[in-house]
Design a protein around this motif. Structure first.
Motif, mmCIF file in Angstrom:
data_model
loop_
_atom_site.group_PDB
_atom_site.id
_atom_site.type_symbol
_atom_site.label_atom_id
_atom_site.label_comp_id
_atom_site.label_asym_id
_atom_site.label_seq_id
_atom_site.Cartn_x
_atom_site.Cartn_y
_atom_site.Cartn_z
ATOM 1 N N ALA A 277 -8.518 10.590 1.529
ATOM 2 C CA ALA A 277 -8.634 9.198 1.989
ATOM 3 C C ALA A 277 -9.810 8.483 1.319
ATOM 4 O O ALA A 277 -9.914 7.259 1.373
ATOM 5 N N LEU B 65 0.837 -1.197 0.000
ATOM 6 C CA LEU B 65 0.000 0.000 0.000
ATOM 7 C C LEU B 65 0.881 1.260 0.000
ATOM 8 O O LEU B 65 0.614 2.218 -0.714
ATOM 9 N N ALA B 66 1.955 1.205 0.780
ATOM 10 C CA ALA B 66 2.854 2.368 0.859
ATOM 11 C C ALA B 66 3.454 2.695 -0.513
ATOM 12 O O ALA B 66 3.574 3.846 -0.897
ATOM 13 N N LEU C 53 2.118 2.079 -3.422
ATOM 14 C CA LEU C 53 1.064 2.673 -4.253
ATOM 15 C C LEU C 53 0.874 4.147 -3.921
ATOM 16 O O LEU C 53 0.727 4.985 -4.796
ATOM 17 N N GLN C 54 0.887 4.425 -2.627
ATOM 18 C CA GLN C 54 0.650 5.802 -2.193
ATOM 19 C C GLN C 54 1.810 6.722 -2.552
ATOM 20 O O GLN C 54 1.661 7.931 -2.532
ATOM 21 N N ARG C 55 2.966 6.133 -2.850
ATOM 22 C CA ARG C 55 4.131 6.931 -3.226
ATOM 23 C C ARG C 55 4.177 7.259 -4.714
ATOM 24 O O ARG C 55 4.958 8.093 -5.133
ATOM 25 N N ASN C 56 3.374 6.577 -5.516
ATOM 26 C CA ASN C 56 3.412 6.795 -6.962
ATOM 27 C C ASN C 56 3.065 8.262 -7.277
ATOM 28 O O ASN C 56 1.943 8.707 -7.023
ATOM 29 N N LEU D 160 -6.692 3.843 -6.752
ATOM 30 C CA LEU D 160 -5.373 3.759 -6.116
ATOM 31 C C LEU D 160 -4.548 2.619 -6.700
ATOM 32 O O LEU D 160 -3.328 2.704 -6.807
ATOM 33 N N THR D 161 -5.237 1.558 -7.085
ATOM 34 C CA THR D 161 -4.516 0.367 -7.562
ATOM 35 C C THR D 161 -4.419 0.298 -9.090
ATOM 36 O O THR D 161 -3.933 -0.689 -9.619
ATOM 37 N N MET E 209 -4.769 12.248 -7.622
ATOM 38 C CA MET E 209 -5.671 12.205 -6.463
ATOM 39 C C MET E 209 -5.919 13.605 -5.919
ATOM 40 O O MET E 209 -7.023 13.948 -5.516
ATOM 41 N N LYS E 210 -4.841 14.396 -5.938
ATOM 42 C CA LYS E 210 -4.963 15.772 -5.450
ATOM 43 C C LYS E 210 -5.889 16.563 -6.377
ATOM 44 O O LYS E 210 -6.800 17.259 -5.934
ATOM 45 N N LYS F 277 -0.541 10.223 -6.981
ATOM 46 C CA LYS F 277 -0.630 11.242 -5.930
ATOM 47 C C LYS F 277 -1.181 12.546 -6.501
ATOM 48 O O LYS F 277 -2.103 13.155 -5.959
#
Ligand code: ATP
Ligand code: MG
Length: 333
Positions: free
Chosen positions: A122, A102-103, A105-108, A129-130, A115-116, A112
């Motif tokens: 969240a 998960l970490a 993925l969240q770093r991509n 996300l995936t 998403m912003k 990121k």
């Protein structure tokens, strides 16, 4: 020598624009003559952030096909297929999900950023996300050598290669690392000067736009805000009109001369915009005409996609079988 395999695609979220043309389509056109080329319509990926708008996704599948054929991608050379019709892709995705944290993925950085832009925080849909994992499945299923993409996609290729490495380490050599092929222009800015021309930012010129629209969009273009009078010295860097002339004007020495004159003063924005309008119109007008003809027979166009999808399925079934064998989950014949 075996032909190189090319895999690339687009999300059916709108028609194709100049950013796609320069970022990826020109490379696809070049490569279709020498490689085994697959072009995927990423409808399942489009649904990750358009789950409530299936109508939009469906309509744009045809629009993408019209754009592809109109720019000269040739069904005799390029295999077009639709992502959702190949169940091997989501099946591979499920196995790949176990190889990524998960970490990670969240770093991509691309995810990121997106998403912003979409304000998810969240509450990001898990599928969104995936999506880099599902995109890895698309690339790896075809054992692609090269992926012609815009710059924003580099983190996706990196992530796909990490997955290939991890899979091969755990289960044996099945997948191949892919190389991104990025155009020299990198990322085309929008007409507003924003970092990226994008379907969802409303700052695009489409390959299907009418001449009148092209004129209006170019006249609105961001130039140098301090270049007010014709005789003022102007800035070329960050001036979108020049960025586009660099990207699309075939006469580089004429562009060089215009830049010199603009920097010195004495060249108005309207002049450079007029030239850009001509350049873009001569690029887009044959595409527009061909597209209008093709649009008269949508069934024929969709049957090209159907045929390509069948062909692509042969490859994905083969790769999935290899992957399952390597994972020791090939129980029955
Ligand atoms: P969306 O806003 O729905 O994500 P998009 O305009 O970003 O749409 P995609 O379908 O996501 O288009 O991208 C298709 C391909 O075109 C990708 O390889 C992407 O890198 C490339 N691309 C998109 N916009 C640009 C641009 N402005 N400059 C260069 N390449 C681009
Ligand atoms: Mg995108």
């Amino acid at each position: 020598m075996a032909k190189k395999v090319i895999l690339t695609g687009d999300r059916p979220t709108g028609k194709l624009h100049l950013g796609h043309y320069i970022g990826s389509l020109t490379n696809r056109l070049k490569l279709q003559d020498e490689a085994e080329e697959y072009v995927m319509i990423a409808d399942a990926q489009a649904l990750t952030d358009n789950a409530d708008n299936p109508e939009k996704v469906r309509q744009n599948v045809l629009e993408l096909m019209l754009d592809y054929l109109a720019i000269g991608l040739d069904p005799e050379k390029t295999v077009f297929f639709v992502q959702s019709a190949l169940p091997e892709l989501p099946e591979l995705t499920v196995y790949f999900l176990n190889l990524v944290t998960l970490a990670r993925l969240q770093r991509n950085p691309t995810v990121k950023n997106e998403m912003k832009q979409k304000g998810y925080g969240a509450n990001v849909p898990a599928g969104f996300l995936t999506y880099p994992i599902s995109q890895a499945a698309d690339i790896l299923a075809f054992k692609a050598d090269l992926v012609p993409v815009g710059e924003d996609q580099l983190p996706m290729i990196e992530q796909a290669n990490e997955i290939a490495d991890t899979f091969n380490r755990f289960y044996g050599p099945v997948f191949k690392r892919a190389k991104a092929l990025v155009s020299s222009t990198g990322r085309l800015p929008g007409i507003d000067g924003k970092a990226k021309m994008s379907k969802s930012l409303g700052n695009a010129i489409y390959l299907s736009d009418a001449e009148k629209t092209i004129k209006e969009q170019v006249m609105k273009m961001y130039t140098d805000p301090r270049h007010i009078h014709v005789e003022d010295k102007g800035k070329v860097e960050g001036n979108v009109v020049f960025t586009y002339l660099d990207a699309f004007d075939p006469d580089k020495s004429a562009v060089g001369a215009l830049k010199r004159q603009y920097r010195k003063g004495g060249l108005g924005d309207v002049e450079i915009k007029k030239r850009l309008i001509e350049v873009l119109e001569s690029l887009i007008s044959p595409i527009r005409q061909k597209r209008e003809k093709l649009a008269k027979d949508p069934e024929r166009v969709m049957s090209i996609l159907e045929k390509g999808t069948k062909k692509a399925g042969e490859t994905t079934r083969k790769t999935l079988a290899e992957a399952k064998k390597a994972m020791k989950i090939d129980y029955f014949r």
